[in-house]
Each structure stands twice: as structure tokens, then as C-alpha cells.
Scaffold this motif. Structure first.
Motif, PDB file in Angstrom:
ATOM      1  N   TYR A   1      -0.200  -4.668  10.224  1.00  0.00           N
ATOM      2  CA  TYR A   1      -0.164  -3.250  10.612  1.00  0.00           C
ATOM      3  C   TYR A   1      -0.531  -3.058  12.078  1.00  0.00           C
ATOM      4  O   TYR A   1      -0.240  -2.030  12.667  1.00  0.00           O
ATOM      5  CB  TYR A   1      -1.129  -2.429   9.746  1.00  0.00           C
TER       6      TYR A   1
ATOM      7  N   HIS B   1       3.017  -6.534   4.677  1.00  0.00           N
ATOM      8  CA  HIS B   1       1.731  -6.693   4.007  1.00  0.00           C
ATOM      9  C   HIS B   1       2.083  -6.850   2.533  1.00  0.00           C
ATOM     10  O   HIS B   1       2.340  -5.870   1.844  1.00  0.00           O
ATOM     11  CB  HIS B   1       0.914  -5.418   4.277  1.00  0.00           C
TER      12      HIS B   1
ATOM     13  N   ARG C   1      -8.799  -0.997  11.410  1.00  0.00           N
ATOM     14  CA  ARG C   1      -9.836  -0.526  10.494  1.00  0.00           C
ATOM     15  C   ARG C   1     -10.724  -1.629   9.939  1.00  0.00           C
ATOM     16  O   ARG C   1     -11.266  -1.506   8.851  1.00  0.00           O
ATOM     17  CB  ARG C   1      -9.178   0.244   9.339  1.00  0.00           C
TER      18      ARG C   1
ATOM     19  N   GLN D   1      -1.401   2.269  14.981  1.00  0.00           N
ATOM     20  CA  GLN D   1      -2.289   2.375  13.820  1.00  0.00           C
ATOM     21  C   GLN D   1      -3.727   2.006  14.213  1.00  0.00           C
ATOM     22  O   GLN D   1      -3.955   1.041  14.931  1.00  0.00           O
ATOM     23  CB  GLN D   1      -1.816   1.437  12.703  1.00  0.00           C
TER      24      GLN D   1
ATOM     25  N   TYR E   1      -3.418   7.341   2.241  1.00  0.00           N
ATOM     26  CA  TYR E   1      -4.227   7.559   1.034  1.00  0.00           C
ATOM     27  C   TYR E   1      -4.253   9.033   0.669  1.00  0.00           C
ATOM     28  O   TYR E   1      -5.046   9.466  -0.145  1.00  0.00           O
ATOM     29  CB  TYR E   1      -5.650   7.041   1.250  1.00  0.00           C
TER      30      TYR E   1
ATOM     31  N   LEU F   1       0.851  -1.195   0.000  1.00  0.00           N
ATOM     32  CA  LEU F   1       0.000   0.000   0.000  1.00  0.00           C
ATOM     33  C   LEU F   1       0.884   1.243   0.000  1.00  0.00           C
ATOM     34  O   LEU F   1       2.008   1.206   0.490  1.00  0.00           O
ATOM     35  CB  LEU F   1      -0.899   0.014   1.243  1.00  0.00           C
TER      36      LEU F   1
ATOM     37  N   ASN G   1       3.902   4.733   7.215  1.00  0.00           N
ATOM     38  CA  ASN G   1       2.549   4.274   7.508  1.00  0.00           C
ATOM     39  C   ASN G   1       1.705   4.281   6.241  1.00  0.00           C
ATOM     40  O   ASN G   1       2.012   5.002   5.287  1.00  0.00           O
ATOM     41  CB  ASN G   1       1.895   5.188   8.552  1.00  0.00           C
ATOM     42  N   VAL G   2       0.633   3.504   6.244  1.00  0.00           N
ATOM     43  CA  VAL G   2      -0.263   3.500   5.087  1.00  0.00           C
ATOM     44  C   VAL G   2      -0.865   4.893   4.929  1.00  0.00           C
ATOM     45  O   VAL G   2      -1.260   5.521   5.909  1.00  0.00           O
ATOM     46  CB  VAL G   2      -1.392   2.467   5.303  1.00  0.00           C
TER      47      VAL G   2
ATOM     48  N   LYS H   1       2.818   4.411   0.867  1.00  0.00           N
ATOM     49  CA  LYS H   1       3.448   4.751   2.141  1.00  0.00           C
ATOM     50  C   LYS H   1       3.338   6.236   2.400  1.00  0.00           C
ATOM     51  O   LYS H   1       3.465   7.043   1.472  1.00  0.00           O
ATOM     52  CB  LYS H   1       4.944   4.411   2.061  1.00  0.00           C
TER      53      LYS H   1
END
Lengths: 614, 343
Positions: B65, B73, B23, B20, A480, A469, A477-478, A471
Motif C-alpha cells: 500500500y 496485499h 500505519r 496512503q 473501514y 481488505l 483504497n483500504v 475497498k
């Protein structure tokens, strides 16, 4: 009888026979024998895709071309001086590459009615008997009969005896070129030490072939090629995939990173897997995965764990790896991806050479997915290029694509092998301490090269998660976030572009630094371009040759280099790939020259082509 | 898998959670699984930095995560292959693979079976919710026949996998099943999976309350659980039922339900032996549709467990052997056997 020894400068021999006739072995033995005398050489093995195509047929012909010379050699030669034809099919498929006046050494037993029929000669036509070979010097030998006779007192079966007939031809050629049998006898002892019958039969037949040349009056002359004037030093003969494997082992030793290879067998890349699997004493881990995808993803796992990770394949396998290559780009971890190109698309021509995966290497993934691409140009060059791919990969924290091809992979040439102490160290370090002011490990914080730190599992306090995903900059961290995505796309590209600061400038291989025509090549066309340009330079033309090793990013001065010539010609064994990129990047109206026949471009045809623009 | 390292500092579940935000959908079974894993991890005695959680793609694959360990991942279906390379090159690490029924049995099915046969010393946690959640509700390779989903409006015509039979078919050395709604059992299975030296395959029934709510409720709800499930315990007879009055008896090769205390006593029942491969083959085949007449209860627990040398250990052994026989001399390698010199 007394014989003259005639000194010749340059010889091209083509060994051709049924794929079960042992022509590859015969060729490689003659090659080693030649190399040990300090004669320069280049080889080109050419074998069918089928392991054993129907015996005696045209598709079943296996060939091995060897050129040796007292002058520097850059290609295996366009046309042959000597053609060894073990059967009618071998003659038929190779006669067109024999020079007029060249020698044909024909095994008459391979020209019986059945073989002639299988080779599609019309009924009753035998080229050895009908005078059609008048332009050549025909030497007919009943190799099968001689082989059997020299083994008449041995108890082994006829089929077993016949297996040694390639040794007869080899012995005969050794006589013809004034060689000794020692290195081949030693080779046979090493190979068949545990099978005394087979060892005995091979050595006997080898000697019989040699003696046949000596006692019969086939020749009034034997030939000698003098040592080549090569740079002083110690040499060995090396094949492309072998040199590539050594380059990876050397890089592992010089970086202190254990070597891990994840691979799935595919022609013509499998020999790297075979070679590396033999060197476990260097701590090499080879993993023959269940498929191409597992091959690359296992390498990604090993890289995450701190190995110098490599995956090797050919075009179709690389296509399967594409998604995982994207993951490696996203993870920003080192990985060397080797593509030994072959004819495509799809299964294409597995055993034939092509340079048609350059655009795949550049663009063949989803998303904006840049990755450095470098290419080897000769068998020995594979060592340096593999070493360099590993260096770029670990020092710039990026997957690197190494392009070679079937022609280089299986070809051999003398190699002035390096001394390990002289190889540059590949400096790398794992992150084990936080930077000043850092409270925790920031996996995507970059240095001046734009590379991120490499912290491996087992390092206390550096636990972190990475993945495919997008970064967040710095933290990893993920994210968007739209701005962040644009930034990360740009920074991944900039990281690859910045490698240009860490690679050498593009050099002109031969010819003037400013002039009429630049012949620009990459990969295995090196020898053909080199010799074609040499010929034209001798004729007084303004032609130069530059050969690109670093295909992405290009050397910083390449644009300047291109501007120094009125025309740029780009010969490639594809439908025009580098030419597209050069036009795109530099707005230079480069001229493509493309041959897509599964075989190398020859010097002769390239000279013709360049002439059109002079 | 096993790791013998002892952790000097006693960690807690909290040490294994990250900053984190979790979700998953509210009510998802993944929450419970995450909680149980985080509870079990500190009890293993493995330093946090030696633990790596690797996932593929899917809802379950968000797992790394949320685990404050090393983690990756990766891409769809390939967690098992990534883990294979990591474990082969770093045998001392404790490697956990989190995958789902789509990730591990469909797109990544090939890597799953090969990891099992090679017997890497890793733990595979396969979250089975019998649906594709992340892509919003298509049937999965474990969905039941005739299932109506977004991609099967007329009902699924795919025959589902029996994941444990598949694992056993691939010569897995540890095969177990648990569920998200039974935290104690799940913790026990996680511990056993970790204790096992070799590839541990733990299937976890996990409820997707959005796209496949109640898929396992017959096994998990109080009202039906005791009649519909059979909890395996080593050396104990196969007994189930609210009154513990039913058992499984082998009639030839056929498992049959019997009432204890009438014709048969507990001594007549099938005694569970994790080491018995033949019985394990029958046990994994107890996979009846719980809504069918005359069906058998669904077994949970360790079905089978055996010892076989691990891939990474054999790889390390070969390397050690090669090193002891032949010095790693780079110059000798580069020089080869046949050399000539030009003065």
C-alpha cells in the motif's frame, strides 16, 4: 456357415474385469469404433479408487458401460444387454444390472478356484457350471488360453502375453457386432509403434478374437446397429474433462487472453491438467502447484497479470481454496474455478459421482461472498459451459464456479464439434486510457454491468494496489468505513445478480410449457431426466423437463417457469441442495428426489418416482 | 532477480511513495525497510509500471500500500504462490514479495520452499521480528525456545526455524541476511538481491518495538554490534570485532573464533566464497544464541549465490518449442483424429 445379421436398435454392453485387465481401454476402443459409424452413444466408466486393488477381489472390479443406439442416446442405460466378465468378481458385482436373457461373455480362466474364492463364492460353487445362470445366454471362452496360444511362438514372458487378453474380447465383440478392426489397429500402431513385440501381440490377439467369433459356432447371428438419426454435421467422440479443456483453450483463443491453469492433482479433475499440459502450442501455461491453495492463488496472480486464469479441482480441493476464492471476489478479477464433484464429505468416494457441492459453491466461504455458478450437464456440454464460464468471468470481472462431476468428466458421447469461426468472440479490454475527467486510475469505478476496469501491471500510469481488505468504493483504497462496507457488500452481490441480464432465459427442454409436473434438474442428471420424461410423455402424461445451466444467478424467467406447473420435482445426486435454494428463492414447495449412492440416477427409478405424483 | 530495462526518466524515492498514510506503529523497523526499498528502487532502472510488490498478511504485508508500483496485499501465507503465478505468466515483470516470519515460514512455509526450489526470478524480503505483531504478540516460528508470549505463558516449547538454513535446504539460489538498523547494508543487499537472476531470499532482522522490542539489539546496537556480527564480503576473510582483530577459521568442518596476530594471521582465516555450497551450509548454521557462552558472531551479507535456470524461462521455452513444432490450429484441436459426418 451362413449367419444372419440381425438389426437391433439399442445395445448396452458392460465390460467388467479386474482393474488390471484393461477394461477401460477395451471399452473406449469399442466406443470409438461405434462412434465412427455414426451410431449415437453414451459411456459410463466405473473404476475403483485403488489403482490396483488386490487382484480378483470384488473391490478390484473395473467396469466400462457403453450404450449405443440408432435412436438418440442420453444415458449409458440402466440395464445391460451384454456383460463381459473377465473374472468371477466381475460377474458377481455386475450380474444385477444384466437384463434377463442378456448375454454373458465369461473368461473361464477367471473362474478358477482361486478367483471364485476371491469373489466370495462358497466352496465348490462355480456360477458358470451350476446352472444358476439359466436366465441368461452364457458364452464361455477361455480367453487366457486362446491368448497364449495365439502368441505361442513369441518370446515374450507369459505375463506380457496375458496383458493382451482384453484385445481378444474386443476382437470377439467386433465380430459379434459386424465391425472392422481398422481403427483399433491404427490406435495400437500409434500407441505401441516403438514396442514392436507388444504391438504384434496385441494385433494378433485382437484378430484371434475376431476370428474365434467367426470360425466357432458361437453365434448363428451377428448384430448390427444402424446409424443414428442425428443432426447433420461432423461429429467426434469426446469425454467431459476433455471437452472442458477444449472449451478453455477456445475461450483463450477467442478472448486473446493467454490461458493459465494452476492445479493440484485430484480425482476426478486431474485429466483437465493432463489435457491442457499437452497444448502448449496454444500458449497454455499449466502450473502443477504444491497444493490446492497455491493452485488457486497462482491463478489469481496470473489473472492479475492479465491471463485467462483457471484452477481445477474436486470438492476437498475446493474446500482448501475457499479463502482464496474470497480474495478473488474482493479483488474482482476474472478466475474460472472448476469443481469436478465426487462423493463426499472429506475424502468420501473419490472415483464415484455426486452433486453434493452445490451449496459449497453457493455458500462455502467466509463473509458475504457471492460468485456465479454454472453447471455442465453432459460430456459435450462441458465445452460450452467452460467457454461460458470464461466469458462471464472476464466480462463481469468475477470468479466463476463451474460444476461438473465424475460421471460427466469420464463419460463420453458424440460431439458435433463447433467450427472456431462460429464461436462468439469474448470481448475484453484492459484499461490503458483514463476516462474523461479522471485524474488518475480508479480501480473500483464501475460500469453499467457494475464491473470494475482491469488494468494490468506494465501499464504506465495505472499503478495501483489491490488486496483482500475492504475497498473504498471507486478508489479501491483500504476502507473501514461502515457505510462503505455495507455499500460494497451490496454492490458485489448486485454485480453477480446483474449477470442475469447477460444470460439466456430458462428453456423447457421437453414437454408442455404449462402442466402438471416439472422435473427440474441440473448437471449430470440430464440424461436420466430427459429419458424418464420422454417415456412419461409418450404415455400421455403432463410432464416437462427443465435443466438449469445457470445456477447463480438463475435465469430471470425461472420463477415464472416454476409457476406454470402444479408440482416441481428436483432429482439430485445429493441430500437435497438445489431444492433448498429453489425453495428459498422462489417459495416453491419443490419435491426432492435424492439418490446418494455414488452412481447416477437411472431412468427407471426416476419414472417410478415421478409416477407417484401423477 | 534482474531486469535489464533502462528507465529514461530518473525517478526518486518519492516517486515510489503513495498517498496512503503509513500505519505501522511509531518506531517500527518496517519504516526503515520501506525507506531503503524506496531509495533503492529508482536506482534499478526498472520502469515503475513493471514493478509489482506482493504481500501476504501481517504487519510487513501492509508494504504494497505504501509503494507506488503495482501491488497486491493477498491472503495469509500466499504471497509467494500469487507471485509464482504472476511471474510464470509475465516473466518480464520485476516481482517483489514482502513477507514475515509468520506469513512466510508458518502459514506460508510450503509456498516459500516451493518458490525457492523452482527458482522464479523474484525477490523475497522476509521481515523477521520473531513475533506475531498484527495479532498482538504470540510467538512465531522463529521465536527462541522458552519465550514467554501471550500464547506461551509458560514459555515456548517450539524449536525455531533457522530461515537461511531452510532456504538453502530448499535449494535457493540466493541467500542473504540484513537488518533494519543498518540502512547502507540493507540497501546493498536489496541491490544484490535484485541483481541476482533467480529467487533471492533476503532475511531482514526487523525490530517490533511493541511486542518484541530489542530482539536483535545485540546485533544492531553500537555497543555490541561489532563484536556480535560478522559482515560477509565476497573474497574477503571472515573478520569481526571492534578492532577487526578476530576472525573465523575452519577447523575441519567446525568454524572457530581466532585472534588475528597471535597464532593466526588473516591468511589463515576462512575466505568467503558465495559460490561454495558446502561452506554455505556451514555458514548458515552459524546461528548461535548470542547470549550463550563461547558463541560465534551472527553473519550478515550474501551467504550463497548460484545460477540455475528459472522456472518461468523454462516454461516460456517449452511454449516456444511447442509453437514452433505445432501450429496452434483450434479447428484441428476440436476436430481431433477420428471424425464422422452425418449428411
Amino acid at each position: 456357415m451362413t449367419r444372419q445379421v440381425k438389426v437391433v436398435e439399442d445395445v448396452v454392453i458392460k465390460f467388467a474385469g479386474d482393474s488390471g485387465d484393461g477394461m477401460q481401454l477395451t471399452g473406449s476402443q469399442f466406443t470409438n469404433n461405434t462412434a465412427l459409424l455414426g451410431i449415437d452413444l453414451a459411456t459410463f466408466p466405473d473404476f475403483p479408487a485403488e489403482i490396483r486393488a488386490p487382484q480378483g477381489t470384488l473391490p478390484g472390479v473395473s467396469g466400462f458401460q457403453l450404450r449405443f443406439s440408432s435412436k438418440p442416446v442420453f444415458t449409458p442405460g440402466d440395464m445391460c444387454d451384454v456383460l463381459v466378465a473377465m473374472n468371477a468378481a466381475a460377474l458377481k458385482t455386475n450380474l444385477s444390472v444384466l437384463k434377463k436373457g442378456g448375454k454373458i461373455i465369461a473368461n473361464t480362466d477367471g473362474f478358477d478356484a482361486k478367483n471364485l474364492r476371491l469373489a466370495n463364492y462358497p466352496d465348490g460353487v462355480n456360477p458358470l457350471e451350476n446352472g444358476s445362470l439359466g436366465n441368461y445366454e452364457l458364452i464361455k471362452i477361455d480367453v487366457t488360453k486362446m491368448t497364449r496360444e495365439s502368441l505361442s511362438d513369441m518370446t515374450m514372458g507369459m505375463k506380457e502375453k496375458d496383458r493382451a487378453k482384453n484385445m481378444f474380447v474386443l476382437g470377439f465383440l467386433y465380430f459379434m457386432y459386424g465391425r472392422t478392426l481398422e481403427n483399433t489397429e491404427q490406435f495400437l500402431k500409434d500407441k505401441f509403434g516403438k514396442k514392436p513385440d507388444i504391438l504384434e501381440s496385441n494385433i494378433r490377439v485382437l484378430r484371434a478374437g475376431y476370428n474365434y467369433g467367426d470360425t466357432t459356432e458361437t453365434f448363428t447371428t451377428t448384430y448390427k446397429v444402424e446409424k443414428a438419426k442425428m443432426e447433420p454435421g461432423s461429429y467426434r467422440s469426446v469425454m467431459g474433462n476433455q471437452a472442458l479443456s477444449y472449451g478453455l483453450i477456445a475461450a483463450s483463443q477467442k478472448s486473446g487472453l493467454p490461458l493459465f491453469l494452476g492445479s493440484y492433482p485430484i480425482t476426478p479433475a486431474s485429466d483437465i491438467l493432463h489435457e491442457l499440459a499437452r497444448h502448449k502450442n496454444f500458449g497454455v501455461r499449466t502450473f502443477q502447484a504444491e497444493d490446492e491453495i497455491a493452485a488457486i492463488t497462482s491463478a489469481i496472480g496470473a489473472s492479475y497479470g492479465g491471463s485467462l486464469a483457471v484452477t481445477t479441482s474436486s470438492g476437498p480441493g475446493i474446500a482448501l481454496k475457499a479463502e482464496a476464492m474470497g480474495l478473488a471476489v474482493m479483488l474482482e478479477i476474472p478466475l474460472v474455478i472448476v469443481n469436478i464433484q465426487r462423493g463426499g464429505p472429506s475424502t468420501g468416494l473419490p472415483t464415484k459421482t455426486e452433486q453434493s457441492d452445490l451449496l459449497q459453491a453457493y455458500y462455502g466461504r467466509n463473509g458475504e461472498c457471492p460468485m456465479p455458478v454454472i453447471a455442465s450437464s453432459t460430456p459435450a456440454d462441458c465445452f460450452d459451459v467452460a467457454y461460458e464460464a470464461a466469458r462471464l468471468s472476464v466480462q463481469h470481472m468475477t470468479p466463476v464456479i463451474l460444476l461438473s462431476d465424475g460421471y460427466i468428466a469420464n463419460g463420453a458421447e458424440p460431439w458435433k464439434y463447433p467450427v472456431s469461426a462460429n464461436l462468439p468472440l469474448i470481448k475484453t479490454s484492459f484499461k490503458t486510457e483514463l476516462d474523461e475527467g479522471e485524474e488518475k486510475y480508479l480501480p473500483y469505478k464501475r460500469d453499467e454491468k457494475l464491473t470494475r476496469p482491469w488494468a494490468i501491471p506494465g501499464t504506465k500510469g495505472f499503478e495501483h494496489r489491490i488486496g483482500g481488505l475492504e475497498k473504498e468504493d471507486i478508489t479501491g483504497n483500504v476502507s473501514y468505513d461502515p457505510e462503505n462496507h455495507q455499500h460494497m457488500v451490496k454492490v458485489r452481490q448486485a454485480k453477480v445478480d446483474r449477470i442475469a441480464d447477460y444470460i439466456p432465459d430458462q428453456k423447457i427442454d421437453n414437454g408442455p410449457v404449462k402442466g402438471k409436473i416439472l422435473v427440474l434438474g441440473w448437471g449430470s442428471t440430464y440424461g436420466a431426466i430427459k429419458t424418464a420424461v420422454e417415456d412419461l410423455l409418450e404415455e400421455g402424461y403432463s410432464v416437462a423437463h427443465a435443466h438449469i445451466r445457470y445456477l447463480r444467478p438463475f435465469p430471470k424467467n425461472l420463477g415464472e417457469v416454476l409457476k406454470n406447473y402444479e408440482k416441481v420435482i428436483i432429482p439430485e445426486i445429493n441430500n437435497g441442495q438445489l431444492v433448498k435454494i429453489i425453495r428459498d428463492v422462489y417459495f416453491v414447495d419443490a419435491i426432492p428426489y435424492n439418490k446418494i449412492m455414488g452412481v447416477p440416477i437411472t431412468k427407471t427409478e426416476l419414472v417410478e418416482e415421478i409416477r407417484k405424483y401423477l | 532477480m534482474t531486469t535489464n530495462t533502462v528507465n529514461p526518466v530518473q525517478l526518486t524515492a518519492k516517486d515510489f511513495s503513495t498517498d496512503q498514510e503509513v500505519r505501522w506503529c511509531p518506531g517500527c523497523g518496517d519504516y526503515s525497510i520501506l525507506a531503503q526499498v524506496q531509495k533503492v528502487m529508482p536506482t534499478l532502472g526498472i520502469p515503475k509500471e513493471n514493478i509489482v510488490v506482493i504481500s501476504g498478511i501481517g504487519c510487513s504485508s501492509r508494504f504494497p500500500y505504501y509503494m507506488n508500483t503495482y501491488g497486491m496485499h493477498s491472503i495469509h501465507g500466499r504471497a509467494t504462490a500469487v507471485a509464482s503465478g504472476l511471474k510464470a505468466s509475465r516473466p518480464e515483470l520485476s516481482v517483489w514479495i514482502v513477507t514475515g516470519d509468520g506469513d512466510g515460514l508458518s502459514i506460508g512455509g510450503n509456498h516459500t520452499i516451493h518458490l525457492l526450489r523452482r527458482n522464479f526470478d523474484v525477490n523475497v524480503l522476509l521481515f523477521n521480528n520473531q513475533i506475531y505483531g498484527l495479532t498482538k504478540g504470540q510467538y512465531s516460528p522463529t521465536s527462541e525456545e522458552h519465550k514467554v508470549t501471550k500464547s506461551t505463558p509458560y514459555g515456548s516449547i517450539d524449536h525455531p526455524f533457522n530461515p537461511l538454513a531452510l532456504a538453502l535446504g530448499a535449494d535457493a539460489t540466493f541467500v542473504a541476511r540484513s537488518m533494519d538498523r543498518d540502512p547502507k547494508h540493507l540497501q546493498a543487499m536489496l541491490l544484490k538481491a535484485n541483481q541476482h537472476k533467480g529467487a533471492s531470499f533476503l532475511e531482514i532482522y526487523q525490530n517490533c518495538n511493541i511486542f518484541n522490542d530489542g530482539a536483535f539489539e545485540i546485533f544492531t546496537e553500537k555497543s555490541s554490534k561489532s563484536e556480535e556480527t560478522l559482515f560477509l564480503e565476497q573474497g574477503k576473510p571472515l573478520i569481526f570485532g571492534a578492532e577487526k582483530d578476530k576472525g573465523i577459521r575452519l577447523d575441519g568442518f567446525t568454524p572457530t573464533v581466532v585472534k588475528i596476530g597471535e597464532e593466526f594471521s588473516a591468511d589463515d582465516l576462512w575466505i568467503h566464497d558465495e559460490a561454495d555450497i558446502y561452506k554455505a551450509q556451514i555458514l548458515v548454521r552459524i546461528f548461535d544464541n548470542p547470549r550463550a557462552q563461547q558463541h560465534l558472531p551472527r553473519p550478515f551479507g550474501v551467504f550463497y549465490q548460484t545460477s540455475r535456470t528459472c522456472y518461468e524461462d523454462m516454461m516460456a521455452m517449452q511454449i516456444e518449442e511447442a509453437k514452433s513444432k505445432k501450429v496452434a490450429d483450434l479447428d484441428k484441436l476440436l476436430r481431433g483424429n477420428e471424425v464422422w459426418t452425418i449428411a
